[in-house]
Motif scaffolding. Sequence first.
Motif: not given
Length: 231
Positions: A16-19, A98-101
């Motif tokens: 929904r948002a830009d992490v 970010i891959e982990q996120g």
Amino acid sequence: MMHWHIVCDFDGTISRADVIDNVLQRFADPSWESIEQEWLDGHIGSRECLSRQLALVKASPAELLGYFDSVEIDPDFPDFVDHVIGLGASIEVVSDGIEQGIARILARNYVTLLPILANRLRQVDHNSWRIDFPYASDACRAASGNCKCKSTPRGKRVLVIGDGQSDMCVASTADFVFAKGRLAEYCERNAIPYARFDSFAELPALLAKLPRNAANATNFSIETQELFHHV
């Protein structure tokens, strides 16, 4: 759909948002915003932008994980993944985030088997970080951290799903684009074949209108474009 490969953005598209923007707002020195403006103005690529911005973040692993666990995604995305896999298409999440996120957020929403191509966060000390770019390319026209054009396999038609600046380069070479936000505006300005969408709930109907035998984007007639825009 077995001849189609889907390149799907994450931040602002699935989520929904830009992490990354939210990580920076919560945990970084405010000077990250001036770096962001340099990127938006085209003075630097996203690789340089992200490297400089993430170096400003001060957060413990627990704080970052706590934020990742608060991120909401489009609730129709998991069903969309099941739908396109059932149709025989291949799909990857390809992100300048970010891959982990991304992996943690998708797993929390029961999406665990999708390939994820994204940048990787590395811990420097207790609350400092750097970002690595395993999918960067020195030949990337956009100087991106993740060169999304590298994720487009030969021999398949490419469908891009995205919302912003990091999707623009790959959208220019795709067979078709499902777009929202700044990416939809970019496609409109540059006569790139696309359909605008707001939710993944809309996309099965749009997929059904993709021509089965189109070799590339030039096969989409004006009439077909109108059909997409009125779904």
